[in-house]
Design a protein around this motif. Structure first.
Motif, PDB file in Angstrom:
ATOM      1  N   LYS A 169      -3.195   1.369   4.661  1.00  0.00           N
ATOM      2  CA  LYS A 169      -3.869   2.095   3.581  1.00  0.00           C
ATOM      3  C   LYS A 169      -4.029   3.578   3.930  1.00  0.00           C
ATOM      4  O   LYS A 169      -3.906   4.443   3.054  1.00  0.00           O
ATOM      5  CB  LYS A 169      -5.217   1.442   3.280  1.00  0.00           C
ATOM      6  CG  LYS A 169      -5.067   0.079   2.603  1.00  0.00           C
ATOM      7  CD  LYS A 169      -6.378  -0.650   2.469  1.00  0.00           C
ATOM      8  CE  LYS A 169      -6.187  -1.960   1.699  1.00  0.00           C
ATOM      9  NZ  LYS A 169      -5.149  -2.841   2.279  1.00  0.00           N
ATOM     10  N   ASP A 206       0.841  -1.196   0.000  1.00  0.00           N
ATOM     11  CA  ASP A 206       0.000   0.000   0.000  1.00  0.00           C
ATOM     12  C   ASP A 206       0.877   1.248   0.000  1.00  0.00           C
ATOM     13  O   ASP A 206       0.726   2.143  -0.826  1.00  0.00           O
ATOM     14  CB  ASP A 206      -0.923   0.011   1.224  1.00  0.00           C
ATOM     15  CG  ASP A 206      -1.908  -1.134   1.228  1.00  0.00           C
ATOM     16  OD1 ASP A 206      -2.424  -1.476   0.142  1.00  0.00           O
ATOM     17  OD2 ASP A 206      -2.167  -1.714   2.306  1.00  0.00           O
ATOM     18  N   SER A 252      -8.771  -3.892  -2.628  1.00  0.00           N
ATOM     19  CA  SER A 252      -8.761  -4.424  -1.272  1.00  0.00           C
ATOM     20  C   SER A 252      -9.808  -5.519  -1.102  1.00  0.00           C
ATOM     21  O   SER A 252     -10.606  -5.786  -2.012  1.00  0.00           O
ATOM     22  CB  SER A 252      -9.033  -3.282  -0.288  1.00  0.00           C
ATOM     23  OG  SER A 252      -9.126  -3.735   1.033  1.00  0.00           O
ATOM     24  N   ILE A 262      -9.762   3.494  -2.169  1.00  0.00           N
ATOM     25  CA  ILE A 262      -9.806   2.104  -1.724  1.00  0.00           C
ATOM     26  C   ILE A 262     -11.110   1.521  -2.253  1.00  0.00           C
ATOM     27  O   ILE A 262     -12.196   2.041  -1.964  1.00  0.00           O
ATOM     28  CB  ILE A 262      -9.785   1.996  -0.189  1.00  0.00           C
ATOM     29  CG1 ILE A 262      -8.545   2.684   0.388  1.00  0.00           C
ATOM     30  CG2 ILE A 262      -9.833   0.527   0.252  1.00  0.00           C
ATOM     31  CD1 ILE A 262      -8.598   2.840   1.906  1.00  0.00           C
TER      32      ILE A 262
END
Length: 376
Positions: free
Chosen positions: A228, A160, A179, A244
Motif C-alpha cells: 500500500k 494495490d 483494507s 487507506i
C-alpha cells in the motif's frame, strides 16, 4: 484543500479509483459477500449521481475460482493452480459486478491487464485511451490483473500497486484502497495495542516506510501495508491522493465520508506524463549508486554523469530502466540508461575525458539523461 479531502467527495475529486481486496469481497468459504458488496455498489452509484467518475480495481478471481475447482490453499498452491483458478473465477467475478451495477442502472466494462501492459509505453497509452473513452461513455470499468496468463516474473503481485498505476493511466484525482485496517499505523494494530493511526502523510520518507507490515492478515490476498505504501508512492508521484480506509463495514465510502477514520497520502506536484509513467514503473533492470555530489546534481535537475557513479549492479542493455540510488541505499530517481551494464561498470567514476580512451569509441555524454529520468 486538505480539510475537504477526507471522504474524497465528488465536489473535490472528479475521478476516483477504488480498490477492493479478496478478503473483503470473498468470504472464507469462497463465496462473494453479496450483502456487503451491494452496499459498496450503492456508494458508487451515489457518487456517480453527484458527478464523480469511478473506476473499480477488484481482486477475488483466484479465491472464487479455487472454490469452484476445489483447489487446495485457496488456489495459490502453484502457479498453474492460480492461473486455472483465475481463469475460472474471473467469469464469476465479472458477472457479479455487471449484475450489481446493472441493478443501479450502471453499465460495467471489464479490463484485464498484465504488468507488461502498463510497463510498455505504447500499451500503457492504449490502456489510458480505453479508460478515457469508457469514462466519456459513463461506464464503470472493473479492472483486474490477468492472473490467468501472468507469471511470477511479469505480474504486479498485488492490486494495490495495480490500482495506483490504473489511477495514473486514467489521470485520476485520487485512489482509495479498501483494507482490513482503517489506515497506516505507527505499528501493526493487530499486535500492538498502542499503535496510533496517522491521518495525513505529506511525504513518504524512511520513517513512514518503516511502519509498513508486509503480511496479508487474511491469508487470502497478496498485499500488506508495504504494498500500500508502494502504491502511495506511485499515486502521489502521479499527482493523485491515495487513501487507506477500512472495508470491513457496510457502505465503507459513505462511512468514511461521514467522519470515518482513514489515512490520506497527499499528492505531490504531478510530473510530466512520460516522467510520471517512468517513475511508476515496477520492472527495473539495474541499480546505479551515486555519490553525494551526484545526488545533489540530480536534485537540481541535471543529468547523471559517469563521474558521479559509485557502483553499478544488474545486467541491462541501453534503453533499459534502472534505479538510481543514494549512498545510503535510497532510491532517488529512475531512468533510461544510455549504456549497457558492462560499459556502465567500466566507466563508473571516470571523467568524460578518460572515457573515450577506455571504451575505444566516442562515448555518449551522460549515463542517464535528465529528459529520460524521473525523481522518485
Amino acid at each position: 484543500m486538505t480539510q475537504s479531502l477526507p471522504g474524497f467527495p465528488p465536489s473535490v475529486i472528479r475521478r476516483l479509483v477504488i480498490k477492493i481486496g479478496s478478503a473483503l469481497l470473498v468470504d472464507p468459504a469462497g463465496e462473494v459477500r453479496l450483502d456487503w458488496l451491494r452496499t459498496l455498489v450503492a456508494d458508487v452509484a451515489a457518487r456517480r449521481a453527484e458527478g464523480q467518475q469511478v473506476i473499480i480495481v477488484s481482486s477475488g478471481a483466484i479465491a472464487l475460482g479455487a472454490r469452484r475447482l476445489k483447489l487446495p490453499k485457496g488456489g495459490r498452491g502453484s502457479l498453474e493452480d492460480a492461473q486455472a483458478a483465475a481463469a475460472t473465477g474471473q467469469i464469476a467475478l465479472s458477472q457479479c459486478w455487471a449484475a450489481l451495477l446493472h441493478e443501479r442502472g450502471i453499465t460495467a466494462a471489464q479490463m484485464l491487464v498484465t504488468l507488461d501492459d502498463l510497463e510498455n509505453r505504447r500499451r500503457y497509452l492504449n490502456a489510458s485511451a480505453t479508460l478515457e473513452r469508457l469514462m466519456q461513455l459513463g461506464v464503470v470499468p472493473v479492472v483486474n490483473e490477468n492472473d490467468s496468463v501472468a507469471t511470477a516474473e511479469i505480474r504486479f503481485g498485488d492490486n494495490d500497486r495495480l490500482a495506483a498505476r490504473i489511477g495514473q493511466a486514467a489521470r485520476a484525482d485520487a485512489v482509495v484502497l479498501l483494507s482490513d485496517v482503517d489506515g497506516l499505523y505507527t505499528a501493526n494494530p493487530h499486535v500492538d495495542a498502542g499503535a496510533m493511526l496517522i491521518e495525513t502523510i505529506e511525504r513518504i520518507d524512511a520513517r513512514i516506510a518503516a511502519m509498513a507490515d508486509g503480511g496479508s492478515a487474511s491469508g487470502m490476498g497478496s498485499g500488506g501495508m508495504t504494498s500500500k505504501i508502494e502504491a502511495a508512492r506511485i499515486a502521489t508521484g502521479a499527482g493523485a491522493h491515495l487513501a487507506i480506509i477500512s472495508g470491513k463495514i457496510n457502505a465503507p465510502l459513505s462511512h468514511w465520508e461521514q467522519g470515518g477514520r482513514g489515512s490520506i497520502f497527499l499528492a505531490a506536484p504531478a510530473q510530466r506524463a512520460r516522467k510520471g509513467w517512468l517513475a511508476g514503473r515496477l520492472a527495473v533492470r539495474g541499480r546505479i549508486t551515486v555519490d553525494a555530489g551526484a545526488e545533489k546534481a540530480l536534485e537540481r535537475g541535471n543529468s547523471l554523469l559517469p563521474a558521479g557513479v559509485a557502483r553499478v549492479e544488474g545486467v541491462f542493455a541501453r534503453g533499459d530502466v534502472v534505479d538510481i540510488l543514494a549512498e545510503d541505499g535510497r532510491v532517488i530517481a529512475r531512468g533510461l540508461i544510455e549504456y549497457d551494464s558492462e560499459e556502465a561498470a567500466r566507466i563508473a567514476g571516470k571523467r568524460s575525458d578518460d572515457i573515450a580512451a577506455l571504451l575505444g569509441h566516442l562515448p555518449r555524454s551522460v549515463l542517464v539523461h535528465r529528459d529520460h529520468m524521473a525523481m522518485v
